[in-house]
Design an enzyme around this catalytic site. Structure first.
Site, mmCIF file in Angstrom:
data_model
loop_
_atom_site.group_PDB
_atom_site.id
_atom_site.type_symbol
_atom_site.label_atom_id
_atom_site.label_comp_id
_atom_site.label_asym_id
_atom_site.label_seq_id
_atom_site.Cartn_x
_atom_site.Cartn_y
_atom_site.Cartn_z
ATOM 1 N N MET A 27 -14.451 -23.464 13.958
ATOM 2 C CA MET A 27 -13.633 -24.365 13.156
ATOM 3 C C MET A 27 -14.041 -24.392 11.679
ATOM 4 O O MET A 27 -14.138 -25.465 11.083
ATOM 5 C CB MET A 27 -13.669 -25.784 13.765
ATOM 6 C CG MET A 27 -13.077 -25.845 15.147
ATOM 7 S SD MET A 27 -11.389 -25.152 15.195
ATOM 8 C CE MET A 27 -10.767 -25.877 16.707
ATOM 9 N N HIS A 36 -5.696 -18.603 18.748
ATOM 10 C CA HIS A 36 -5.171 -19.884 18.252
ATOM 11 C C HIS A 36 -4.223 -20.474 19.303
ATOM 12 O O HIS A 36 -3.382 -19.753 19.848
ATOM 13 C CB HIS A 36 -4.443 -19.668 16.924
ATOM 14 C CG HIS A 36 -3.944 -20.942 16.348
ATOM 15 N ND1 HIS A 36 -4.770 -21.839 15.686
ATOM 16 C CD2 HIS A 36 -2.714 -21.515 16.379
ATOM 17 C CE1 HIS A 36 -4.067 -22.888 15.318
ATOM 18 N NE2 HIS A 36 -2.816 -22.723 15.725
HETATM 19 C C1 GAR Z 1 -9.423 -23.166 21.843
HETATM 20 O O1 GAR Z 1 -8.299 -23.833 22.344
HETATM 21 C C2 GAR Z 1 -9.069 -22.356 20.617
HETATM 22 O O2 GAR Z 1 -7.819 -21.753 20.688
HETATM 23 C C3 GAR Z 1 -9.077 -23.438 19.564
HETATM 24 O O3 GAR Z 1 -10.212 -24.201 19.859
HETATM 25 C C4 GAR Z 1 -10.435 -24.170 21.271
HETATM 26 C C5 GAR Z 1 -11.847 -23.719 21.515
HETATM 27 O O4 GAR Z 1 -12.174 -23.818 22.874
HETATM 28 N N1 GAR Z 1 -9.126 -22.880 18.256
HETATM 29 C C6 GAR Z 1 -8.435 -23.386 17.235
HETATM 30 O O5 GAR Z 1 -7.752 -24.381 17.304
HETATM 31 C C7 GAR Z 1 -8.595 -22.601 15.939
HETATM 32 N N2 GAR Z 1 -7.652 -23.070 14.979
HETATM 33 P P1 GAR Z 1 -13.424 -23.085 23.468
HETATM 34 O O6 GAR Z 1 -14.612 -23.486 22.576
HETATM 35 O O7 GAR Z 1 -13.566 -23.651 24.841
HETATM 36 O O8 GAR Z 1 -13.161 -21.619 23.444
#
Ligand code: GAR
Length: 213
Positions: free
Chosen positions: A98, A117
């Site tokens: 992030m 994403h």
């Molecule tokens: C996931 O849903 C990913 O797509 C999102 O954060 C989450 C991370 O989950 N990313 C974003 O929103 C980027 N803009 P994880 O740590 O369990 O993989």
């Protein structure tokens, strides 16, 4: 990333900020032989990211690089580039990372930085994709895997998958169904890039025509 057929496993770095479920999906795909890669390093900008703990359990090298320790995006990018180059990393996969990566980072890894994403880009970029999809009332959302450029969630698209939005969906139920697709699509998209035979034509990632010999 050289757009050529790779015969040896490609050294990856996965960048995370938290839970790391996409990181685990990548690790499972590597273990199952669906992804010709080796996770060389996992970096988090948060030292308490659960994904770091999982990585250590797998014997994968980890690095916490808190963004607060750096005065600018450029300084953070430089530290990250140095850490990755020192370990021979060739492909970088953002998995719930992030933070914005700037031109310094993107130039150091041309066409070799990917992100997953939780929406069908260009709809709902940013950190609240699932909530914004629900608030907007779209009937279909989904997953996008794209190349990372300095513009937020705007790089050329490698793969997408649609997820229907149900009338009774909450943030949690929609996010959970999208996440299932993320875990399926992200390793497949990474393998497509590793396998080569593609090019970026303007905004489009397209397959090279088979040459007749
Ligand atoms: C996931 O849903 C990913 O797509 C999102 O954060 C989450 C991370 O989950 N990313 C974003 O929103 C980027 N803009 P994880 O740590 O369990 O993989």
């Amino acid at each position: 990333m050289a757009n050529a057929v790779e015969n040896t496993p490609v050294p990856l770095c996965v960048l995370i900020s938290g839970r790391g479920s996409n990181l685990r999906a990548i690790g499972e795909a590597v273990a199952a032989g669906r992804l010709r890669a080796v996770i060389r390093l996992v970096v988090s900008n948060r030292a308490d990211a659960a994904g770091l703990e999982w990585s250590r359990g797998q014997g994968i090298e980890t690095l916490a690089l808190p963004h607060q320790d750096y005065p600018s995006v450029e300084a953070y990018d430089e530290a990250l580039v140095q850490a990755l180059k020192a370990r021979g990393v060739r492909l970088v996969c953002l998995a719930g990372f992030m933070r914005i990566l700037g031109p310094v980072f993107c130039k150091a890894f041309p066409q070799a930085v990917l992100n997953v994403h939780p929406s069908l880009l260009p709809s709902f970029p940013g950190a609240a994709a699932q909530a914004e999809a629900l608030a907007h009332g779209v009937k279909v959302s989904g997953v996008t895997v794209h190349f990372v450029t300095p513009e937020l969630d705007a790089g050329p698209i490698i793969m997408q998958a649609a997820v229907p939005v149900r009338d009774d969906d909450t943030y949690e139920t929609l996010s959970t169904r999208i996440l299932v697709e993320e875990h399926r699509v992200y390793p497949e998209a990474i393998q497509r890039i590793i396998a080569g035979g593609w090019r970026v034509d303007g905004r489009r990632v397209v397959t090279n025509p088979v040459s007749e010999t």
